[in-house]
Design an enzyme around this catalytic site. Structure first.
Site, PDB file in Angstrom:
ATOM      1  N   LYS A 130     -14.132  15.260  14.228  1.00 21.85           N
ATOM      2  CA  LYS A 130     -15.034  15.065  15.365  1.00 21.85           C
ATOM      3  C   LYS A 130     -15.157  16.374  16.124  1.00 21.85           C
ATOM      4  O   LYS A 130     -14.288  16.755  16.877  1.00 21.85           O
ATOM      5  CB  LYS A 130     -14.502  13.961  16.286  1.00 21.85           C
ATOM      6  CG  LYS A 130     -14.591  12.607  15.635  1.00 21.85           C
ATOM      7  CD  LYS A 130     -14.038  11.504  16.498  1.00 21.85           C
ATOM      8  CE  LYS A 130     -13.567  10.352  15.629  1.00 21.85           C
ATOM      9  NZ  LYS A 130     -12.148  10.407  15.274  1.00 21.85           N
TER      10      LYS A 130
ATOM     11  N   TRP B 262     -19.703  13.763  14.316  1.00 22.21           N
ATOM     12  CA  TRP B 262     -18.884  13.613  13.126  1.00 22.21           C
ATOM     13  C   TRP B 262     -19.288  14.598  12.038  1.00 22.21           C
ATOM     14  O   TRP B 262     -20.466  14.767  11.748  1.00 22.21           O
ATOM     15  CB  TRP B 262     -19.017  12.196  12.559  1.00 22.21           C
ATOM     16  CG  TRP B 262     -18.225  11.179  13.328  1.00 22.21           C
ATOM     17  CD1 TRP B 262     -17.285  11.421  14.277  1.00 22.21           C
ATOM     18  CD2 TRP B 262     -18.319   9.758  13.202  1.00 22.21           C
ATOM     19  NE1 TRP B 262     -16.774  10.233  14.747  1.00 22.21           N
ATOM     20  CE2 TRP B 262     -17.398   9.197  14.110  1.00 22.21           C
ATOM     21  CE3 TRP B 262     -19.084   8.899  12.412  1.00 22.21           C
ATOM     22  CZ2 TRP B 262     -17.215   7.823  14.241  1.00 22.21           C
ATOM     23  CZ3 TRP B 262     -18.917   7.532  12.539  1.00 22.21           C
ATOM     24  CH2 TRP B 262     -17.982   7.002  13.458  1.00 22.21           C
TER      25      TRP B 262
ATOM     26  N   THR C 228       0.870  -1.181   0.000  1.00 17.43           N
ATOM     27  CA  THR C 228       0.000   0.000   0.000  1.00 17.43           C
ATOM     28  C   THR C 228       0.900   1.222   0.000  1.00 17.43           C
ATOM     29  O   THR C 228       1.916   1.253   0.709  1.00 17.43           O
ATOM     30  CB  THR C 228      -0.898   0.076   1.254  1.00 17.43           C
ATOM     31  OG1 THR C 228      -0.051   0.118   2.395  1.00 17.43           O
ATOM     32  CG2 THR C 228      -1.830  -1.083   1.355  1.00 17.43           C
TER      33      THR C 228
ATOM     34  N   GLU D  23      -5.895  -3.591  -0.610  1.00 23.34           N
ATOM     35  CA  GLU D  23      -6.243  -4.823   0.093  1.00 23.34           C
ATOM     36  C   GLU D  23      -7.400  -5.565  -0.563  1.00 23.34           C
ATOM     37  O   GLU D  23      -7.733  -6.673  -0.172  1.00 23.34           O
ATOM     38  CB  GLU D  23      -6.640  -4.497   1.556  1.00 23.34           C
ATOM     39  CG  GLU D  23      -5.515  -4.006   2.440  1.00 23.34           C
ATOM     40  CD  GLU D  23      -5.207  -2.516   2.281  1.00 23.34           C
ATOM     41  OE1 GLU D  23      -5.622  -1.916   1.266  1.00 23.34           O
ATOM     42  OE2 GLU D  23      -4.548  -1.951   3.168  1.00 23.34           O
TER      43      GLU D  23
END
Ligand code: ADP
Length: 539
Positions: free
Chosen positions: A434, A439, A181, A326
């Site tokens: 946050k 959120w 990655t 992934e």
């Protein structure tokens, strides 16, 4: 009867058998090559045979450090054809990360593009496992270099065996490829792709309701072949006998536009920054893009304004897809269902700017604070995935076992799901803002700001705040003609009607450029670091 094992080399064998005259068009530094699948097949077999002579055995890793071209495609099949593992190395990683991943993967042989060789001269003394370097260029000459031993790809191929037989005794669960990655944070992690995963993923890319890749396509992967196998397009396109156009090194939007119009590309795939750049060139109307049936956009959220611009102004269908290293990578595609075609244009774009629905073969869950979220398009939770092409671990790294807990990949992506099953990513866990315990989605704010005609690029990040813990700050790059003419207030008043007051960014910082990762994604981590005292500093 022995169960039949899925094997990557059978995909190339099908192209050799049924599509020997179809072409791979490959742009290199000096020319445009046109090779048939018959020729690609022979050259791939030659490559397998020379790698074997150089000592590559089943299970060994062979690294590539290369752009998108036919030699890279040959390596895609030649290495797994020996039962070995192709390690596609991201050419934009820092030298330290390149050293780290080559040593971690223990690459035995490296195939390197001519123009990328200088990096290896600098790092060679730190590479512990490499036994041979092969330079990929149009010439049979070995350039003068301190790398040793260094071979010419074309000279080696000339001596190779065009009838070499790929191994057929490979367990389908054995590794065929590995990709690290590019990692927006920390140390790169290796994701292993098995033969089974690559074959099944290719099949998924061909399904009518996903990307529908097929023989009639002229497929141009713009997404790098060093990044998640160019989203699996070269494997699938070879299998299906599609014509392939590989855009080669250091392409510009103009090069892409020319290839699309000259080669009559039907489907192409890449990240939003590429399509933003191409749009400015196509907008001038000098290129024929009539052949394009799909631009596939993934890697970062496709802004609704980008979808509309391509579709309404250029008449080019634009598909939003989602995945990660992934996940090999295809996870979702945003395609309207039959009964959604009659929705208003606005509703359609809103749906298609979501990441879409899960491709057949995979399973998903979205876990919020109270378990599985309601499919109401509101409740947010982390997206969990499993399926035949979803990784179950990182290569030689058990410090990350929690990411694969209970057999599910914890993606770190926060999503909502609407009643139709369309997922919408609202953030990555680490990018969420946050504020006062609630959120705020940076993605929603970014999309709204990007609708402003003066804005070229925008990123919204969380900045520490004494009262609210975190507050959003927008980093904006203006289009050249608007520089110095647009204020923070202009931007904020433009988006204000769309959000509750407490969602609005506390500041708008104008920048010349937004830092990007190795694959062209916005590097939010760097911006967060840069702005961490922004709201606390006396102004
Ligand atoms: P990294 O960015 O960490 O180097 P990847 O290229 O594997 O690695 O990125 C995967 C991540 O990119 C996903 O987890 C998701 O956050 C983001 N991503 C990919 N496609 C999309 C998309 N269509 N919309 C929004 N985010 C996306």
């Amino acid at each position: 009867m022995m169960p039949i094992q899925l094997n990557v080399s059978t995909m190339l064998e099908r192209a050799e058998l049924f599509y020997p005259r179809k072409q791979v068009i490959s742009r290199t530094l000096n020319q445009v090559h046109r090779l048939t699948y018959k020729e690609i097949g022979e050259r791939t077999r030659r490559l397998s045979s020379v790698l074997e002579k150089l000592g590559v055995e089943a299970g060994d890793r062979v690294g590539t450090f290369a752009w998108n071209h036919h030699r890279h495609l040959e390596a895609y099949f030649a290495v797994p054809g020996l039962g070995a593992v192709i390690h596609t190395i991201n050419i934009r990683l820092s030298p330290e990360h390149v050293v780290y991943i080559i040593n971690h993967a223990q690459d035995k042989v490296l195939l390197i593009d001519e123009d990328l060789l200088p990096l290896f001269e600098k790092i060679k003394d730190h590479l512990h496992s490499v036994k041979a370097y092969i330079v990929m260029s149009d010439s049979t000459e070995v350039p003068s270099s301190s790398l040793e031993p260094l071979y010419s790809y074309e000279a080696l191929l000339a001596e190779g065996d065009p009838e070499f037989q790929f191994r057929k005794d490979i367990d389908e669960y054995s590794p065929a490829g590995i990709c690290y990655t590019s990692s927006t944070s920390g140390i790169p992690k290796g994701v292993v792709y098995t033969h089974r995963a690559l074959v099944l993923h290719s099949m998924a890319v061909g399904l009518a309701d996903t990307l529908a890749l097929g023989e009639t396509d002229v497929a141009m992967p713009v997404v790098p072949m060093f990044h998640v196998n160019a989203w699996g397009m070269p494997y699938a396109a070879t299998w299906f006998g599609s014509t392939q156009v590989l855009p080669g090194p250091r392409f510009t939007p103009e090069v892409l536009a020319e290839l699309i119009s000259q080669e009559k590309v039907t489907v192409t795939a890449g990240v939003p920054t590429v399509w933003l750049g191409l749009y400015t060139v196509l907008e001038e109307g000098n290129y024929n893009t009539g052949s394009l049936r799909a631009i596939v956009c993934g890697g970062s959220a496709a802004p609704p304004s980008l979808i509309s611009r391509y579709e309404d102004r250029l008449g080019i269908p634009f598909y939003h897809a989602y995945g990660m290293t992934e996940t090999t990578p295809l996870v979702t595609v945003a395609r309207l269902k039959s009964y959604q075609q009659s929705l208003s244009k606005e509703q359609q774009v809103e749906l298609r700017a979501k990441q879409g629905i899960l491709v057949p073969g995979l399973e998903m869950k979205v876990e919020g604070v109270n378990g599985d979220v309601k499919w109401d398009g509101q409740e947010m939770g982390e997206l969990l995935l499993r399926g035949p092409w979803i990784a179950g671990e990182y290569y030689l790294d058990d410090s990350t076992d929690h990411i694969f807990e209970d057999g599910w990949l914890h993606t770190g992506d926060i999503a909502t799901v609407d009643p139709e099953g369309f997922i919408k990513l609202v953030d990555r866990t680490k990018d969420l803002i946050k504020s006062g315990g609630e959120w705020i989605s940076s993605v929603d704010l970014e999309n709204a700001i990007l609708d402003h005609e003066a804005v070229f690029e925008v990123v919204v990040v969380a900045v520490p705040d004494v009262q609210w813990a975190e507050r959003p700050v927008a980093c904006v790059v203006l289009k050249d003609e608007y520089k110095g003419k647009v204020t923070k207030e202009d931007i904020l008043s433009f988006v204000a009607p769309k959000f509750p007051k407490w969602w609005l960014p506390d500041d708008v910082v104008f920048m010349d450029e937004i830092p990007k990762t190795a694959v062209g994604k916005f590097l939010k981590r760097r911006l967060r670091e840069q702005l961490k005292h922004h709201l606390t500093k006396p102004s």
